[in-house]
Design a protein around this motif. Structure first.
Motif, PDB file in Angstrom:
ATOM      1  N   UNK A   7       6.501  14.288  -1.660  1.00  0.00           N
ATOM      2  CA  UNK A   7       5.798  15.529  -1.331  1.00  0.00           C
ATOM      3  C   UNK A   7       5.518  16.280  -2.636  1.00  0.00           C
ATOM      4  N   UNK A  25       9.162   9.299   1.592  1.00  0.00           N
ATOM      5  CA  UNK A  25       8.072  10.260   1.711  1.00  0.00           C
ATOM      6  C   UNK A  25       8.108  11.164   0.482  1.00  0.00           C
ATOM      7  N   UNK A  47      11.806  12.644   0.535  1.00  0.00           N
ATOM      8  CA  UNK A  47      12.832  12.394   1.539  1.00  0.00           C
ATOM      9  C   UNK A  47      12.876  10.889   1.763  1.00  0.00           C
ATOM     10  N   UNK A  82      -3.920   4.558  -1.000  1.00  0.00           N
ATOM     11  CA  UNK A  82      -4.960   4.977  -0.056  1.00  0.00           C
ATOM     12  C   UNK A  82      -4.897   6.478   0.107  1.00  0.00           C
ATOM     13  N   UNK A 139      11.876   3.895   4.084  1.00  0.00           N
ATOM     14  CA  UNK A 139      10.628   4.647   3.913  1.00  0.00           C
ATOM     15  C   UNK A 139      10.887   5.849   3.013  1.00  0.00           C
ATOM     16  N   UNK A 155       0.346   5.184   1.177  1.00  0.00           N
ATOM     17  CA  UNK A 155      -0.574   6.020   1.949  1.00  0.00           C
ATOM     18  C   UNK A 155      -0.381   7.479   1.575  1.00  0.00           C
ATOM     19  N   UNK A 156      -1.346   8.033   0.895  1.00  0.00           N
ATOM     20  CA  UNK A 156      -1.266   9.437   0.501  1.00  0.00           C
ATOM     21  C   UNK A 156      -2.189  10.279   1.375  1.00  0.00           C
ATOM     22  N   UNK A 157      -1.658  11.389   1.828  1.00  0.00           N
ATOM     23  CA  UNK A 157      -2.463  12.350   2.580  1.00  0.00           C
ATOM     24  C   UNK A 157      -2.488  13.642   1.791  1.00  0.00           C
ATOM     25  N   UNK A 160       0.809  -1.214   0.000  1.00  0.00           N
ATOM     26  CA  UNK A 160       0.000   0.000   0.000  1.00  0.00           C
ATOM     27  C   UNK A 160       0.846   1.270   0.000  1.00  0.00           C
ATOM     28  N   UNK A 203       1.401  14.414   0.710  1.00  0.00           N
ATOM     29  CA  UNK A 203       2.529  13.597   1.165  1.00  0.00           C
ATOM     30  C   UNK A 203       2.131  12.143   1.007  1.00  0.00           C
ATOM     31  N   UNK A 260       3.433   8.095   1.632  1.00  0.00           N
ATOM     32  CA  UNK A 260       4.401   7.289   2.356  1.00  0.00           C
ATOM     33  C   UNK A 260       4.404   5.873   1.794  1.00  0.00           C
ATOM     34  N   UNK A 261       5.595   5.410   1.496  1.00  0.00           N
ATOM     35  CA  UNK A 261       5.745   4.089   0.915  1.00  0.00           C
ATOM     36  C   UNK A 261       7.184   3.644   1.168  1.00  0.00           C
ATOM     37  N   UNK A 262       7.578   2.516   0.580  1.00  0.00           N
ATOM     38  CA  UNK A 262       8.958   2.042   0.785  1.00  0.00           C
ATOM     39  C   UNK A 262       9.671   1.881  -0.549  1.00  0.00           C
TER      40      UNK A 262
END
Lengths: 346, 346, 346, 346
Positions: D309, D307, D298, D226, D305, D174-176, D172, D241, D243-245
């Protein structure tokens, strides 16, 4: 098509210099040659002006490395342009100063509002006050342009037609300017520390504001204009409201006539006084980023009280845009060149 | 009624110390004895905390003039409390530290997130982490309380019941904290200069935020919580959203049960998850000035994704209010004493 | 200790009623009995006042279900309290009205500013204007209290001592109120639509503001006060600046003396005029959530121009807090009861 | 020089239509012919778009009075363009739709996120998704352009190169998205009522955001993205932002390479990842009013991880600017025509 002219900016890391830089980069007849900053020599200008990323590869140079150019713009702290004028005088045939150093002719007003004798009274006569609405003819041949103060611009442009046409009752005019945080410059301070300033409505200069001098000197007859400055938490913009009385023999039509007579052909003044909608009067939010000065008014029929309202962006019409407009006048270019941005809504 | 206890604050000119001072002045069982500030000796505390005008005549004193008291609160820059602990240790039987110096037990985590060895590992065992929801029993007898970090508080209180009750799928938890400008303290800086910060949404610490250490250390089983910090232009407040997955055998009811089981009797935690209205989830605007932590969540049925949401005021529940609450627990006073403010709306 | 009195609120879903509810819930001598809302019957009050979550289980009731109580607070749209007075008059021996319906005695002023004849002139004499600083004695026995307008409160409290003590030159006084968005109430409108209002500085009522009537009626000698209202994007708060001239024979000391003489014992008025720091004058940010009215001034020595500055929270000192203060006076309770919140900084 | 093309806007009183109008008025190759609004027939467009005062004398016309033109832009509420397509299809050879009606090809995704069967699945194949960075070739011949959603644009442009080049670990993402108030449109509502919204950080759509469908459909391989949407009180702008790997065998250099490879020639994407200064990552404040999408990232070395942006102006790059850019591609005009504004700072 005219040939491009080169322009260099002395003091380009601050907000006024940065705004001139932004406008000059988008001006089809200007080519930015150098931008100085003592502290940031070698850094790209976009480091402190992130909106210019991808727009220019210019790097800050030391003022000592300035080369001759067609137009030189001085954007330095108060007093420096006057004290160091000889350093820059020979670099360009046309010089614009964004500071207050050369705006006033009246040495007494200067001393009263700046607290000291003017350091170079001998230089004052060569400067023309950079306000095209008031001094367009003189600007056409001006080689030294003293760009006007932001609060002075908002107040002058609101009041000028009424004073010039003799519409107001003799007596004091009470102007209140609601200003923004960029006016204090790019240097951090406790007064501009975000937690202290956000949401603040701060009567930061109830009396004694220096721009009072410019306003009085440039209004016909030098009426007694009083200025109270209130700091809001907008980043850009000024709302000016002035309270005075209309002559008893006049009506709202006469006010309209005066504005139309004086401003009818002005490219950057819009009269705003609507009967419906939520944008019935000038609002700095509407003119943000633009060179417009919106002007409106309201007359209280039973008392003759006249409330004049004007709104500008302090960094554009209040500083760098007004400077570009003056420069366009000087160069004989179309006056709106490089100043076409319409502003955003919402 | 208990007798009043005296409290002194070391470092009272900043926002954390000032907030503790505000709460202590309104606390019926505390009497503020001294407030120190090296730079402002002799100035009234209301000069920098204008909300306290008319509330106290206290003046800042030099730290060297500190006298013994019942409770000492340390509110100093990172590292100072640990390095200068002996200066303060003898002044009061109960000491609260608002800094991060004594929060961690795991020396490896300290080194990883703070970039150096802990200066005083010998002191760590005497400190209890100042989070009543997690450590109420230990706080009842704690003489040294290490008050928890603001982002850690928001994140821990959102996640704790889910982790403790074993509701989450193993794997990373992605927490995003949207923080405010007061968190950076009272010292002006370019990052907090109003024109630069106003309206900004700034990913200021996408990785490596120090509070990550506190969060991991204090969650049962030490799950892999990742923290991304985004700076908004609110002055106070934190909104935390955490994204993870609920175990496939569980439903929303189980989430509710876990929160109710763990937080059913908590005076400062409110579950916020409404079906109508505009305030359906926690919002830092609603808890501003209060000691509440509002907690809510949303479950995506088809994927099991669980979004946990919490909101606090970083200076109250995130710092000084949490400290007062911990102190109330320690002293055996009703836990809500001095923390009754309901917050404002709108 | 006095016995608790019951209070019910008619129109509790708006901002004024909600603020009174918040203060009443925290008042040790008041017990909130009923809160009405036609549209929200059966909903918890915390649905629209999310700060009250966990503070009360009250639900909105229909106005038709109102029961007798000790104190009734009317918080309804303009004109309703006067037209429907008989519905409520018998329910409680003490009635406070938060609207403008019963504030004016001068029927001519009412007609001029409200555009119609007063619907119930027969009721006016029984009401006392709810301003303890001006009418404390009358309030001690008042059974009908007409709570004052927010802009009127800020202006009156700034000017009252100067007018009462005869310090000002005859002539117009120009007051500018910079107001906030909560003043327009809880009902959505285009003017308060966030994208339209955020960042706006809007001259929304340059002339003809209704509160002018209250100000003139309640200042000794009824000086010609002119009011210009400018809307900012603060949610709460008013900054008032008034410009006038001090009598030529007087000095700053006389101004101080007048304020001290009239306000020396006032619990909620703070004189703010500092020589250093960034909080030298009143600022609505500092008094948010409190019942304070901060008052300051600046005198321009060479012209005698006097700028008076005051700041309040429009919903507290401007509405519900002032109402509670008036009620405390009426009941013989300590005047600060339930109004102790110090405000937040930053 | 190309000849000007005429463009008409259906639904021009809202924010998306108004923004297209602003850009079209400044576009040297477009001539705005008609702008419709059912409610405002006969009113000047500047009544609701005050930034256009003095820029155009256009008045709103009724949709029934639409005349043929070269390009028609539909800016109507969800569902209307699909249901009323026949009304407009014959008016112009090129149609751009700013709504979500024709964005998706996957009827299942449409039903899942929009809660109903697509009303006109027969029309879907003729539409090209209006994202030049992903579909430039297809857009060159597209006569129907379905302009993309604002949150989808920010998320897609941040993630696309990483997904396309296969840099991410399966699993997954995760996007905010932190969004602004103009996204909800010009219609007043309680959620956008200034006192309720100002200062709010509101988790308004923790799960189930409709733009999720667009994101998944347009990313190669359709990874499980998501989306959590948080509403801030900015008027314009989105900060995304994610977040993933990163795959364990890759480093930061590979991330840079992917972005450079895919975006190296893009005129409106700027990579922002600086080592000093306060503008190190993308910030919506910097791109306000512009068509830029700033992208940064980053990498957390020890965990992998990543991130991501990104920042855009939701009304420009997120809506009307992206539409103009797509149109420029379609017409064979230079892609940046009419989109030159650099943005303001501060």
């Amino acid at each position: 098509m005219s040939e491009k002219k080169t322009v260099s900016i002395v003091g380009g890391s601050g907000y006024a210099g940065g705004e001139f830089l932004r406008l000059a980069l988008g001006h089809p007849l200007l080519e930015v040659k150098q931008v100085t900053s003592r502290r940031m020599v070698g850094d790209p200008v976009s480091l402190v002006h992130p909106n210019l990323r991808g727009r220019t590869n210019l790097k800050f140079v030391d003022p000592a490395g300035l080369e001759p150019c067609d137009i030189l713009v001085l954007s330095m702290p108060h007093g420096v342009a006057a004290r160091e004028f000889e350093k820059y005088a020979g670099l360009a045939p046309i010089i614009l100063d964004l500071s207050a150093d050369f705006r006033l002719k009246d040495l007494g007003l200067y001393k009263k509002y700046y607290g000291e004798d003017h350091p170079r009274p001998d230089l004052l006569n060569r400067w023309v006050y950079g306000n095209p609405e008031l001094y367009r003819e003189a600007l056409k041949t001006a080689n030294h342009i003293a760009c006007c103060g932001c609060n002075a611009t908002a107040t002058l442009l609101g009041l000028y037609p009424l004073v010039k046409e003799g519409l107001l009752v003799d007596g004091p005019i009470f102007a209140t300017v609601m200003i923004s945080t960029s006016a204090a410059g790019a240097e951090p301070s406790l007064a501009s520390h975000h937690p202290e300033r956000a949401g603040s409505i701060r009567a930061y200069k109830p009396t004694g504001h220096r721009h009072t001098a410019e306003i009085r000197e440039n209004l016909p007859g030098h009426p007694q204009v009083h200025l109270t400055a209130v700091a809001t938490d907008r980043v850009r913009g000024i709302l000016m409201t002035a309270q005075t009385f209309l002559r008893a023999d006049l009506t709202e039509k006469d006010v309209w006539s005066a504005y139309r007579k004086v401003y009818g052909a002005e490219p950057f003044i819009r009269m705003v006084k609507l009967k419906k909608g939520i944008h019935r009067y000038p609002d700095p939010g509407v003119v943000e980023g633009t060179n417009y000065c919106d002007v409106g008014f309201e007359l209280e029929e039973d008392t003759g009280r006249l409330v004049v309202i004007s709104a500008i962006d302090n960094l554009v019409k209040g500083t760098a845009g007004h400077a570009i407009q003056s420069l366009n006048v000087r160069m004989g270019w179309p006056e709106t060149t490089g100043l076409e941005f319409a502003g955003l809504h919402p």
